[in-house]
Write a protein that holds these residues in place. Structure first.
Motif, PDB file in Angstrom:
ATOM      1  N   ASP A   1       0.840  -1.209   0.000  1.00 23.04           N
ATOM      2  CA  ASP A   1       0.000   0.000   0.000  1.00 23.04           C
ATOM      3  C   ASP A   1       0.872   1.255   0.000  1.00 23.04           C
ATOM      4  OD1 ASP A   1      -2.306  -1.528   0.077  1.00 23.04           O
ATOM      5  OD2 ASP A   1      -2.571  -1.326   2.241  1.00 23.04           O
ATOM      6  N   ALA A   2       1.903   1.257   0.829  1.00 24.28           N
ATOM      7  CA  ALA A   2       2.798   2.420   0.901  1.00 24.28           C
ATOM      8  C   ALA A   2       3.539   2.616  -0.419  1.00 24.28           C
ATOM      9  CB  ALA A   2       3.785   2.260   2.049  1.00 24.28           C
ATOM     10  N   ILE A   3       3.946   1.541  -1.067  1.00 18.78           N
ATOM     11  CA  ILE A   3       4.626   1.641  -2.362  1.00 18.78           C
ATOM     12  C   ILE A   3       3.684   2.218  -3.410  1.00 18.78           C
ATOM     13  CG2 ILE A   3       5.592   0.279  -4.269  1.00 18.78           C
ATOM     14  CD1 ILE A   3       6.786  -1.587  -2.060  1.00 18.78           C
ATOM     15  N   VAL A   4       2.440   1.764  -3.409  1.00 21.22           N
ATOM     16  CA  VAL A   4       1.451   2.271  -4.378  1.00 21.22           C
ATOM     17  C   VAL A   4       1.238   3.768  -4.183  1.00 21.22           C
ATOM     18  CG1 VAL A   4      -1.002   2.153  -5.024  1.00 21.22           C
ATOM     19  CG2 VAL A   4       0.324   0.052  -4.764  1.00 21.22           C
ATOM     20  N   VAL A   5       1.075   4.204  -2.946  1.00 22.87           N
ATOM     21  CA  VAL A   5       0.861   5.636  -2.676  1.00 22.87           C
ATOM     22  C   VAL A   5       2.124   6.431  -3.002  1.00 22.87           C
ATOM     23  CG1 VAL A   5       0.346   7.347  -0.892  1.00 22.87           C
ATOM     24  CG2 VAL A   5      -0.982   5.223  -1.012  1.00 22.87           C
ATOM     25  N   ALA A   6       3.278   5.895  -2.677  1.00 21.74           N
ATOM     26  CA  ALA A   6       4.534   6.578  -3.007  1.00 21.74           C
ATOM     27  C   ALA A   6       4.713   6.697  -4.514  1.00 21.74           C
ATOM     28  CB  ALA A   6       5.719   5.849  -2.383  1.00 21.74           C
ATOM     29  N   THR A   7       4.265   5.698  -5.248  1.00 23.45           N
ATOM     30  CA  THR A   7       4.313   5.756  -6.713  1.00 23.45           C
ATOM     31  C   THR A   7       3.452   6.913  -7.209  1.00 23.45           C
ATOM     32  OG1 THR A   7       4.719   3.375  -6.865  1.00 23.45           O
ATOM     33  CG2 THR A   7       3.840   4.461  -8.834  1.00 23.45           C
ATOM     34  N   ALA A   8       2.261   7.044  -6.651  1.00 23.18           N
ATOM     35  CA  ALA A   8       1.380   8.159  -7.033  1.00 23.18           C
ATOM     36  C   ALA A   8       2.014   9.492  -6.666  1.00 23.18           C
ATOM     37  CB  ALA A   8       0.016   8.008  -6.360  1.00 23.18           C
ATOM     38  N   ALA A   9       2.595   9.558  -5.480  1.00 27.88           N
ATOM     39  CA  ALA A   9       3.189  10.812  -5.003  1.00 27.88           C
ATOM     40  C   ALA A   9       4.404  11.219  -5.821  1.00 27.88           C
ATOM     41  CB  ALA A   9       3.566  10.684  -3.528  1.00 27.88           C
ATOM     42  N   SER A  10       5.021  10.273  -6.509  1.00 30.79           N
ATOM     43  CA  SER A  10       6.197  10.594  -7.316  1.00 30.79           C
ATOM     44  C   SER A  10       5.827  11.226  -8.657  1.00 30.79           C
ATOM     45  CB  SER A  10       7.049   9.342  -7.538  1.00 30.79           C
ATOM     46  OG  SER A  10       6.372   8.422  -8.377  1.00 30.79           O
ATOM     47  N   ALA A  11       4.535  11.250  -8.982  1.00 31.96           N
ATOM     48  CA  ALA A  11       4.084  11.890 -10.225  1.00 31.96           C
ATOM     49  C   ALA A  11       4.298  13.392 -10.129  1.00 31.96           C
ATOM     50  CB  ALA A  11       2.604  11.596 -10.460  1.00 31.96           C
TER      51      ALA A  11
END
Length: 135
Positions: free
Chosen positions: A90-100
């Motif tokens: 879950d944290a990786i998925v959100v971090a992926t979004a935040a890296s946009a």
């Protein structure tokens, strides 16, 4: 960027009408639909379901888990007090979004961890919020 987590990706792979409509609407608003390499691992299946997932995967961009994304995911876990054992993907998925670089949404059915992670990601981010899209 619209990032699909395990449930959102699985629903889309199953041709769920509501998930398709959410993705279509997001794309009409300029969002690019992607998923994390971690989600590919989380959704792995054999047989016909696995074939369907692999076909749908070919229609998306899959974002690698870079060291920058991993570091941000770790910061999100620490800031929220969530367990890496239970919430790492879950944290990786959100971090992926935040890296946009622009607007970002995380499509997920998880109403406990994802909103907390999105909130902290928004605080740590320069730019628009990381929003949760409930599926």
């Amino acid at each position: 960027m619209l990032v699909l987590d395990n449930e959102a990706f699985s629903l889309w792979a199953e041709d769920d009408e509501r998930m398709r409509a959410r993705i279509t609407l997001a794309q009409e608003k300029g969002f690019v639909t992607i998923t994390s390499a971690a989600t590919i691992v989380e959704t792995a299946q054999g047989g016909q379901a696995g074939q369907r997932l692999r076909f749908k995967r070919s229609k998306l961009s899959v974002i690698d888990v870079t060291s920058e994304v991993a570091d941000l995911a770790a910061r999100l876990l620490v800031a929220t007090g969530l367990s890496g054992h239970d919430c790492a993907v879950d944290a990786i998925v959100v971090a992926t979004a935040a890296s946009a670089s622009g607007a970002a949404k995380v499509a997920s059915s998880d109403g406990t961890h994802i909103p907390k992670l999105c909130s902290v990601a928004t605080e740590l981010r320069d730019g628009p919020p990381v929003d949760w899209l409930r599926v």
